[in-house]
Write a protein that holds these residues in place. Structure first.
Motif, PDB file in Angstrom:
ATOM      1  N   ASN A  58      -2.445  -4.890  -1.323  1.00 15.88           N
ATOM      2  CA  ASN A  58      -2.721  -5.400   0.025  1.00 15.88           C
ATOM      3  C   ASN A  58      -3.447  -4.343   0.869  1.00 15.88           C
ATOM      4  O   ASN A  58      -2.910  -3.821   1.840  1.00 15.88           O
ATOM      5  N   VAL A  59      -4.666  -4.062   0.470  1.00 12.66           N
ATOM      6  CA  VAL A  59      -5.485  -3.095   1.217  1.00 12.66           C
ATOM      7  C   VAL A  59      -6.299  -3.906   2.219  1.00 12.66           C
ATOM      8  O   VAL A  59      -7.392  -4.385   1.920  1.00 12.66           O
ATOM      9  N   HIS A  60      -5.729  -4.094   3.418  1.00  8.10           N
ATOM     10  CA  HIS A  60      -6.332  -5.041   4.356  1.00  8.10           C
ATOM     11  C   HIS A  60      -7.500  -4.472   5.133  1.00  8.10           C
ATOM     12  O   HIS A  60      -8.403  -5.189   5.520  1.00  8.10           O
ATOM     13  N   ASP A 115      -5.995   1.476   5.768  1.00  7.43           N
ATOM     14  CA  ASP A 115      -5.231   1.447   4.500  1.00  7.43           C
ATOM     15  C   ASP A 115      -5.979   2.236   3.423  1.00  7.43           C
ATOM     16  O   ASP A 115      -5.394   3.012   2.665  1.00  7.43           O
ATOM     17  N   TYR A 162     -14.209   0.985  -1.244  1.00  8.76           N
ATOM     18  CA  TYR A 162     -13.211  -0.041  -0.899  1.00  8.76           C
ATOM     19  C   TYR A 162     -13.945  -1.321  -0.532  1.00  8.76           C
ATOM     20  O   TYR A 162     -14.924  -1.285   0.222  1.00  8.76           O
ATOM     21  N   VAL A 196       0.830  -1.219   0.000  1.00  9.47           N
ATOM     22  CA  VAL A 196       0.000   0.000   0.000  1.00  9.47           C
ATOM     23  C   VAL A 196       0.864   1.268   0.000  1.00  9.47           C
ATOM     24  O   VAL A 196       0.545   2.249  -0.683  1.00  9.47           O
ATOM     25  N   LYS A 227     -11.774  -8.646  -2.840  1.00  7.07           N
ATOM     26  CA  LYS A 227     -11.276  -8.100  -1.563  1.00  7.07           C
ATOM     27  C   LYS A 227     -10.061  -7.178  -1.819  1.00  7.07           C
ATOM     28  O   LYS A 227      -9.140  -7.556  -2.549  1.00  7.07           O
ATOM     29  N   GLY A 228     -10.088  -5.986  -1.241  1.00  4.49           N
ATOM     30  CA  GLY A 228      -8.965  -5.052  -1.390  1.00  4.49           C
ATOM     31  C   GLY A 228      -9.124  -4.053  -2.523  1.00  4.49           C
ATOM     32  O   GLY A 228      -8.343  -3.103  -2.623  1.00  4.49           O
TER      33      GLY A 228
END
Ligand SMILES: [Fe+2]
Length: 341
Positions: free
Chosen positions: A48-50, A54, A116, A18, A311-312
């Motif tokens: 990797n936008v957890h 983020d 997101y 990120v 996801k992400g």
């Protein structure tokens, strides 16, 4: 001009990280800005936008002028630990969210809106987007001219506090929308936003506002369909659900389609449209024929891009050219939102 979002992946940025993505956004600001003006939306996929924090960093990197005051109609909650990230909508999963440019009924609608995907839906739950410049360009010229000449009247009715009916198609309570029980606060906020206030029996509230049907983009000069007709008009939900049922082809969606056709017909026969929870007329107070609403929704569906979430995913949308909505879904789904001035 393309409805499909421009997609940026780790192949372009050379990392899934990120912080690296944020550096990429910083170093390519003007290129990304031009891309957003042209394509209407940019999707960052595969990073990797957890979690929400983020996403908030990315959103601030894209545009540092984020806002957290919300005068829209979706029930929406702030995400803990963030200042600008909210749940996109707490409306029930079966409820369709028709295409709209965020808060188009305010004089200062956000320039950009970002979403997101925290939990990706497995059944339905896409966030379709639509290039409203194409809708404006494709409209029947006679109908288009009538919308231009007459403009629109948006009507919203809010129940008396504590007297909300168990009806998913009614608006959230006005005390929630204005974050206050004080009627003078409501009146002040409405005055700032050119909204006319009418207090009804038991402090029920009617809001009325006049709008142009189109917006000229302040940077590109392009014309876009820019209003909530296809969300608020009494006939809109039934038209939308017929299209959803044809796409989803499930017993549930056909059942809800039938329910909405009957409910809409009942409302039409028994209630003055000015009392419907939401409605749109021409600004002179005359009704907009259902065939006009159908025409607009047909054009919107012709140009829809169905974003199937991973996801992400983070998508940045130019709110002055491109709309968003939500397909009904089953099971877990968590989409978060941030928006700019
Ligand atoms: Fe929205």
């Amino acid at each position: 001009m393309s409805t499909q979002p421009y997609i940026i992946t780790p192949d372009v940025v050379k990392s899934q990280n990120v912080d690296t993505l944020n550096r990429y956004i910083e170093e390519n600001k003007s290129g990304l800005h031009r891309q957003l003006l042209s394509s209407g939306a940019i999707l960052f996929r595969g990073f990797n936008v957890h979690e929400a924090s983020d996403f908030e960093k990315i959103a601030l990197q894209v545009d540092s002028d984020l806002k957290n005051d919300y005068l829209g109609t979706s029930p929406r909650n702030i995400v803990n630990g963030t200042k600008y990230v909210f749940s996109a909508s707490e409306l029930p999963p079966y409820y369709p969210i028709m295409q709209h440019c965020e808060m188009s009924f305010l004089p200062t609608a956000p320039r950009r809106i970002m979403f997101y995907c925290f939990v990706e839906p497995k059944i339905g739950g896409e966030t379709p987007i639509c290039d409203f410049r194409k809708v404006a360009a494709d409209m029947n010229p006679k109908i288009k001219q009538e919308f231009k000449d007459k403009g629109l009247l948006v009507i919203r009715n809010y129940c008396a506090p504590g007297k909300e009916e168990k009806n998913s198609f009614q608006l959230k309570p006005w005390v929630e929308m204005f974050q206050s029980t004080d009627k003078t606060v409501v009146e002040q906020k409405c005055a700032v936003n050119d909204i006319q206030v009418e207090w009804l029996k038991d402090d029920a509230l009617r809001l009325i506002s006049k709008h142009d049907a189109f917006k000229i983009h302040p940077e590109t000069g392009e014309e876009a369909w820019f209003n909530h007709l296809q969300v608020f008009h009494t006939d809109a939900a039934a038209i939308e659900y017929q299209k959803i049922a044809r796409r989803q082809k499930t017993i549930n969606s056909w059942g809800l389609n039938l329910y909405l056709q009957v409910l809409t017909m009942y409302k039409r026969l028994t209630e003055n449209p000015i009392n419907h929870s939401m409605h749109v007329q021409f600004a002179d107070g005359t009704e907009i024929h259902k065939k006009y609403v159908q025409h607009i929704q047909d054009l919107i569906w012709k140009h829809l891009y169905f974003l199937k979430w991973k996801k992400g995913d983070v998508i940045v949308v130019d709110n002055f050219s491109t709309s968003h909505g939500r397909m009904p879904f089953k099971g877990p789904r968590s989409i978060q939102v941030a928006w700019t001035a």
